[in-house]
Design an enzyme around this catalytic site. Structure first.
Site, PDB file in Angstrom:
ATOM      1  NE  ARG A   1      50.046  41.373  43.985  1.00  0.00           N
ATOM      2  CZ  ARG A   1      48.976  41.886  44.134  1.00  0.00           C
ATOM      3  NH1 ARG A   1      48.611  42.658  45.327  1.00  0.00           N
ATOM      4  NH2 ARG A   1      47.962  42.204  43.595  1.00  0.00           N
TER       5      ARG A   1
ATOM      6  CD  GLN B   1      38.925  40.766  38.101  1.00  0.00           C
ATOM      7  OE1 GLN B   1      39.066  41.224  37.097  1.00  0.00           O
ATOM      8  NE2 GLN B   1      39.288  42.583  38.705  1.00  0.00           N
ATOM      9  CB  ILE B   2      38.739  36.443  42.371  1.00  0.00           C
ATOM     10  CG1 ILE B   2      39.563  37.675  42.418  1.00  0.00           C
ATOM     11  CG2 ILE B   2      39.206  35.481  42.430  1.00  0.00           C
ATOM     12  CD1 ILE B   2      40.065  38.370  43.573  1.00  0.00           C
ATOM     13  N   GLY B   3      36.405  34.307  40.484  1.00  0.00           N
ATOM     14  CA  GLY B   3      35.805  33.805  40.568  1.00  0.00           C
ATOM     15  C   GLY B   3      35.841  32.855  39.291  1.00  0.00           C
TER      16      GLY B   3
ATOM     17  CB  ALA C   1      30.419  31.588  42.039  1.00  0.00           C
ATOM     18  CB  ALA C   2      28.967  35.836  39.199  1.00  0.00           C
TER      19      ALA C   2
ATOM     20  CG  HIS D   1      45.788  42.538  51.294  1.00  0.00           C
ATOM     21  ND1 HIS D   1      46.473  42.154  50.541  1.00  0.00           N
ATOM     22  CD2 HIS D   1      44.793  42.578  50.030  1.00  0.00           C
ATOM     23  CE1 HIS D   1      46.133  42.707  48.865  1.00  0.00           C
ATOM     24  NE2 HIS D   1      44.655  42.858  48.785  1.00  0.00           N
TER      25      HIS D   1
ATOM     26  CG  ASP E   1      50.056  41.354  49.909  1.00  0.00           C
ATOM     27  OD1 ASP E   1      49.772  42.079  49.015  1.00  0.00           O
ATOM     28  OD2 ASP E   1      48.985  40.507  50.908  1.00  0.00           O
TER      29      ASP E   1
HETATM   30  P1  NAD Z   1      33.886  41.453  40.963  1.00  0.00           P
HETATM   31  O1  NAD Z   1      33.588  42.799  41.509  1.00  0.00           O
HETATM   32  O2  NAD Z   1      34.316  40.968  39.667  1.00  0.00           O
HETATM   33  O3  NAD Z   1      33.069  40.301  41.229  1.00  0.00           O
HETATM   34  C1  NAD Z   1      33.149  40.364  42.821  1.00  0.00           C
HETATM   35  C2  NAD Z   1      31.965  39.360  42.713  1.00  0.00           C
HETATM   36  O4  NAD Z   1      30.891  39.497  44.142  1.00  0.00           O
HETATM   37  C3  NAD Z   1      30.176  39.755  42.407  1.00  0.00           C
HETATM   38  O5  NAD Z   1      29.782  38.521  41.546  1.00  0.00           O
HETATM   39  C4  NAD Z   1      29.184  40.213  42.761  1.00  0.00           C
HETATM   40  O6  NAD Z   1      27.996  40.065  43.031  1.00  0.00           O
HETATM   41  C5  NAD Z   1      29.551  39.027  44.321  1.00  0.00           C
HETATM   42  N1  NAD Z   1      29.129  39.317  45.509  1.00  0.00           N
HETATM   43  C6  NAD Z   1      29.356  40.520  46.270  1.00  0.00           C
HETATM   44  N2  NAD Z   1      28.325  40.841  46.954  1.00  0.00           N
HETATM   45  C7  NAD Z   1      27.960  39.355  47.643  1.00  0.00           C
HETATM   46  C8  NAD Z   1      27.745  38.236  48.236  1.00  0.00           C
HETATM   47  N3  NAD Z   1      27.058  39.512  49.588  1.00  0.00           N
HETATM   48  N4  NAD Z   1      27.303  37.671  48.318  1.00  0.00           N
HETATM   49  C9  NAD Z   1      27.669  36.830  47.313  1.00  0.00           C
HETATM   50  N5  NAD Z   1      28.603  37.181  46.267  1.00  0.00           N
HETATM   51  C10 NAD Z   1      28.356  38.697  45.822  1.00  0.00           C
HETATM   52  O7  NAD Z   1      35.169  41.406  41.900  1.00  0.00           O
HETATM   53  P2  NAD Z   1      37.032  40.443  42.092  1.00  0.00           P
HETATM   54  O8  NAD Z   1      37.646  41.407  41.132  1.00  0.00           O
HETATM   55  O9  NAD Z   1      36.807  38.653  41.455  1.00  0.00           O
HETATM   56  O10 NAD Z   1      37.364  40.955  43.257  1.00  0.00           O
HETATM   57  C11 NAD Z   1      36.445  40.453  44.331  1.00  0.00           C
HETATM   58  C12 NAD Z   1      37.605  41.020  45.778  1.00  0.00           C
HETATM   59  O11 NAD Z   1      38.522  40.046  46.112  1.00  0.00           O
HETATM   60  C13 NAD Z   1      37.365  42.339  45.716  1.00  0.00           C
HETATM   61  O12 NAD Z   1      36.902  42.777  47.194  1.00  0.00           O
HETATM   62  C14 NAD Z   1      38.367  42.743  45.508  1.00  0.00           C
HETATM   63  O13 NAD Z   1      39.701  43.999  45.826  1.00  0.00           O
HETATM   64  C15 NAD Z   1      39.007  41.770  46.667  1.00  0.00           C
HETATM   65  N6  NAD Z   1      40.865  41.103  46.134  1.00  0.00           N
HETATM   66  C16 NAD Z   1      41.869  40.820  47.306  1.00  0.00           C
HETATM   67  C17 NAD Z   1      42.537  40.599  46.795  1.00  0.00           C
HETATM   68  C18 NAD Z   1      43.672  39.987  48.346  1.00  0.00           C
HETATM   69  O14 NAD Z   1      44.511  40.132  47.940  1.00  0.00           O
HETATM   70  N7  NAD Z   1      43.260  39.352  48.949  1.00  0.00           N
HETATM   71  C19 NAD Z   1      43.571  40.557  46.162  1.00  0.00           C
HETATM   72  C20 NAD Z   1      42.906  40.576  44.544  1.00  0.00           C
HETATM   73  C21 NAD Z   1      41.216  41.259  45.165  1.00  0.00           C
HETATM   74  C1  LMR Z   2      45.059  43.575  45.257  1.00  0.00           C
HETATM   75  O1  LMR Z   2      46.204  43.629  46.060  1.00  0.00           O
HETATM   76  O2  LMR Z   2      45.199  42.669  43.833  1.00  0.00           O
HETATM   77  C2  LMR Z   2      43.316  43.718  45.716  1.00  0.00           C
HETATM   78  O3  LMR Z   2      43.588  43.823  46.968  1.00  0.00           O
HETATM   79  C3  LMR Z   2      43.799  45.189  45.157  1.00  0.00           C
HETATM   80  C4  LMR Z   2      42.565  45.708  45.595  1.00  0.00           C
HETATM   81  O4  LMR Z   2      42.168  46.976  45.604  1.00  0.00           O
HETATM   82  O5  LMR Z   2      41.593  45.026  44.937  1.00  0.00           O
END
Ligand code: NAD
Ligand code: LMR
Length: 329
Positions: free
Chosen positions: A163, A16-18, A13-14, A188, A160
């Protein structure tokens, strides 16, 4: 009539996506403008303080639909009574890390979270895994939750999907709202296959309208499949707002249904349809209704599509075999 609040758990939750996600959940975009929510923010200990800061900001928005916020680093507490769980927090790949290390590190997160969901979530729990590698992380969580119906574990390929719609709209000059029935197949990852052979643009077949196989193979497919890497290169960080938006879309569509004459793409446990081995979590074209989804059946898969679906599915079966070897499923 006062509706019972829906419990929504967000892990990571903390992050960037959160940060991009929570405000939209609290303002009603996830479930609907008349559905109150309780938020459960699950973080690791180092993330708790930042999550508290985000919770303060959520309070400061005075969202009418937001009933309460709980912040925890205990998965059993975080998933207690959860109706919807968005598993965003994951271990990113760092320099020198092999795929096996990445799968193993994520197994250490998604296996206990799957068990905590199994033991604590509400009977109607719906899970979306966003954290990468999303499909295989979803498989790990699902395997650790034997009492939850397998189909409640899904992985995000909606980003995806969105996009691909955007790229197709730019190519054809169509409005995104005119594009229907696009499909993301497979993982993905860069092997995913965005399929326009059944897509329609204002009712006409998209592949026939485009009529440009070179663009399809050399531009469209790689642009969509490698868009995540392109965003990282441009922003210096992975996609966040668009990923959060796609998570909102995924759950909203799952709960509220697809529009007539359209479908969406979701990573879901395969039932063997289209030759995808049963059990792996692969993206399919699906319609949704009353909180359930169904794979769109009977699509004719041409040779071009077959080879690309097979390649992505092969990658998924290899990931499944690797996590099986690691004892994660
Ligand atoms: P981020 O690093 O900004 O945030 C991740 C957060 O998860 C951190 O605050 C961290 O403390 C927390 N975290 C780590 N382990 C944890 C646990 N066991 N329990 C609870 N919280 C935990 O990353 P982000 O940019 O928010 O991205 C998160 C994930 O989403 C990454 O794996 C990224 O690759 C993925 N992502 C997926 C897609 C998709 O289309 N499926 C797209 C973009 C990003
Ligand atoms: C995305 O598709 O934007 C992410 O899955 C890329 C990544 O590796 O976090």
């Amino acid at each position: 009539m006062t509706r019972t609040p829906v419990n929504v758990t967000v892990t990571g939750a903390a992050g960037q996506i959160g940060y991009a996600l929570l405000f939209r959940i609290a303002s009603g975009h996830l479930l609907g403008p008349d559905v109150p929510v309780n938020l459960r923010l699950l973080e690791i200990p180092q993330g708790l303080k930042a999550a508290e800061g985000t919770a303060m900001e959520l309070d400061d928005c005075a969202f009418p639909l937001l009933r309460n916020i709980e912040i925890t680093d205990d998965a059993n507490v975080g998933f207690a009574g959860a109706n919807v769980a968005l598993l965003v927090g994951a271990r990113p790949r760092t320099k020198g890390m092999e795929r096996g290390d990445l799968l193993s590190a994520n197994g250490g997160i998604f296996k206990p979270q799957g068990k905590a969901i199994n033991d604590n979530a509400a009977d109607d729990i719906k899970v979306l895994v966003v954290g990468n590698p999303a499909n295989t992380n979803a498989l790990i969580a699902q395997a650790a939750a034997p009492d939850v119906p397998a189909e409640r574990f899904t992985a995000m390929t909606r980003l995806d999907h969105n996009r691909a719609i955007s790229q197709l709209a730019a190519k054809t000059g169509a409005a995104v709202s005119d594009i229907k029935k696009l499909t993301i197949w497979g993982n993905h990852s860069a092997t995913q296959y965005p399929d326009i052979f059944h897509a329609e643009i204002a009712g006409k077949n998209a592949a026939e309208l485009v009529n440009d196989e070179a663009w399809l193979g050399d531009t469209f497919i790689p642009t969509v499949a490698k868009r995540g890497a392109a965003i990282i290169e441009a922003r210096g960080a992975s996609s966040a707002a668009s990923a959060a938006n796609a998570a909102i879309d995924h759950v909203h569509t799952w709960v509220n249904g697809t529009a007539a004459g359209d479908w969406t793409s979701m990573g879901i446990p395969s039932d063997g349809s289209y030759g995808v081995p049963e059990g792996i979590i692969s993206s399919f074209p699906v319609t949704t209704e009353n909180g359930t989804y169904k794979i769109v059946q009977g699509l004719d898969i041409n040779e071009f599509s077959r080879a690309r679906i097979d390649a992505s599915v092969k990658e998924l079966t290899e990931e499944r075999d690797a996590v099986r070897e690691l004892g994660l499923i």
